[in-house]
Structures are given as structure tokens and as C-alpha cells.
Write a protein that holds these residues in place. Structure first.
Motif, short mmCIF file in Angstrom:
data_model
loop_
_atom_site.label_atom_id
_atom_site.label_comp_id
_atom_site.label_asym_id
_atom_site.label_seq_id
_atom_site.Cartn_x
_atom_site.Cartn_y
_atom_site.Cartn_z
N GLU A 115 0.74 -1.17 -0.08
CA GLU A 115 0.12 -0.24 -0.12
C GLU A 115 0.92 1.22 0.10
N ASP A 119 -1.01 8.29 5.54
CA ASP A 119 -1.23 7.91 7.01
C ASP A 119 -2.71 7.97 7.44
N SER A 120 -3.41 9.08 7.19
CA SER A 120 -4.45 9.56 7.64
C SER A 120 -5.37 10.06 6.24
N LEU A 121 -6.70 9.33 6.26
CA LEU A 121 -7.50 9.76 5.25
C LEU A 121 -8.74 10.51 5.68
N SER A 122 -8.40 11.13 6.91
CA SER A 122 -9.49 11.47 7.21
C SER A 122 -10.32 12.80 6.41
N PHE A 145 -10.45 -1.21 4.00
CA PHE A 145 -9.22 -0.42 4.29
C PHE A 145 -9.19 1.10 4.23
N LEU A 146 -9.74 1.57 3.34
CA LEU A 146 -9.86 2.99 3.21
C LEU A 146 -10.51 3.69 4.12
N ASP A 148 -11.04 2.19 7.41
CA ASP A 148 -10.34 2.11 8.53
C ASP A 148 -9.06 3.09 8.79
N ARG A 149 -8.62 3.57 7.55
CA ARG A 149 -7.62 4.38 7.50
C ARG A 149 -8.21 6.06 7.75
#
Length: 211
Positions: A115, A119-122, A145-146, A148-149
Motif C-alpha cells: 500500500e 497515513d490518515s485519510l480523514s 481498508f480505506l 479504517d484509514r
């Protein structure tokens, strides 16, 4: 989950050529890219924008621009790479990440082997690219996965899908904001879990079979 099956004669025409076993590899690659651009118009209908003011040669006016953080495009390796250029042609300022997924031959469950994502997809809108939605296992795992990120909105774009795959994504999505965009919904899966009528193995037809 919101399901969009793109119905357009050009999409159907290009899919017909893709399905043909006699279509050569270079043509298959070109058409995959073109199809992705057409599907991207449907997939980005809810892309996030905000007002902005610009100066035309005549006057000031108000338009819109993509919000920050910018959309993230995530092709699933390897076949999803064939769709990437078609997407970024339409949204050239989007950022790009990668997910490598493979099915464990013992457990038959998808495993993430690589991957390259923030680190953060907030607060991010993510667009996942995967040509074939067969059983839905890999795509469902990628969507999870996305989220969860930290992603809060995921759109998956596939050339072809099956009813079995659609239900798998619907179940995996739950009450989260997921959109699934398909070029066509095929009949289903055969005994080998290939899409029928399908178009064969998209990765092999894009890049050839690795020895």
C-alpha cells in the motif's frame, strides 16, 4: 450503498470490443482508459467542490473548485492501473495512492501485500479502481481498508460487475457512504468464479501473463 450502472451507447460499444477475445492488447488498453474516463463522469457527480471567485477577461464571476483535501484515486494492483490514466485525465489534480491485494490460496481471503497511501485519510473522498467486480472480496476489503484509514466517502468504479459482487459490496458498505459505479452488470459467475459473459482476466489482457 448507491449503485450506478452507466447506460450510454458509447460505453456499451466500447465494452463490446473489450469483451471480444480477438481484440489485441494495445486496443484493449486504449479502450480501458477511454471507458474509465466515461465512467469517471458518473463517478464524480458528487465530488466535493466549494465556491470561488475568478476574473474572466470581462468581469468577476463565481464558480467552483475542488475542496481540500483533494480526492484520492486508488487503483487496485495490478489491473486497476489500466484505469488510472483515464481517471486522472478527468481529475488531473487528484492525488493517487495504491493498494496491492491478492487472494490467499489457503484461506481464499483477500490479503493486502502493498500500500502507498497517506497515513490518515480523514475527510477524504476516495475513488477505487478495479476493472472486474466478481465475488467482491477484494474490492470489499479495499473499501474497508480505506474507511479504517479514515476515509468518509468511497466510490468504487468497475468496468463490469455481477449481482453476487454487488451484494457483497452492499453488505460490506453497511451504513457508510459508498457508491458503486459499473459499466455493465453481467449475468453472474461460473464455476471458476469468472464473470459471465465477462471479458476474461482483465490483468492478463492488459499486461500479459507473467511467467
Amino acid at each position: 450503498m448507491r449503485l450506478v450502472i452507466a447506460e450510454h451507447p458509447l460505453i456499451t460499444h466500447k465494452l463490446t470490443v473489450l469483451r471480444d477475445a480477438k481484440t489485441p492488447q494495445p486496443t484493449f488498453r486504449m479502450l480501458t482508459e477511454e471507458l474509465m474516463t466515461l465512467l469517471a463522469y458518473e463517478a464524480t457527480r458528487e465530488v466535493r467542490v466549494e465556491p470561488c471567485t475568478i476574473e474572466t477577461p470581462v468581469a468577476s464571476t463565481t464558480g467552483v473548485q475542488l475542496t481540500h483535501p483533494l480526492p484520492l484515486v486508488v487503483p487496485i494492483l495490478r489491473a486497476g492501473l489500466g484505469m488510472l490514466e483515464g481517471m486522472v485525465k478527468l481529475v488531473p489534480t487528484a492525488e493517487v495512492g495504491f493498494l496491492g491485494m491478492v487472494r490467499d490460496e489457503e484461506t481464499l481471503q483477500p490479503v493486502t501485500y502493498a500500500e502507498r497511501l497517506p497515513d490518515s485519510l480523514s475527510g477524504r473522498q476516495c475513488f477505487v479502481l478495479d476493472p472486474m467486480l466478481a465475488t467482491g472480496g477484494s474490492l470489499a476489503a479495499a473499501i474497508k481498508f480505506l474507511f479504517d484509514r479514515g476515509a468518509d466517502d468511497v466510490t468504487a468504479i468497475c468496468l463490469l460487475g455481477t449481482p453476487e459482487g454487488v451484494e457483497a459490496i452492499r453488505e460490506a458498505a453497511g451504513d457508510r457512504h459508498v457508491t458503486l459505479v459499473l459499466g455493465a452488470l453481467d449475468e453472474g459467475l461460473n464455476e471458476q468464479s469468472y464473470i459471465v459473459p465477462g471479458l476474461g482476466d482483465a490483468g492478463d489482457r492488459l499486461y500479459g501473463t507473467a511467467d
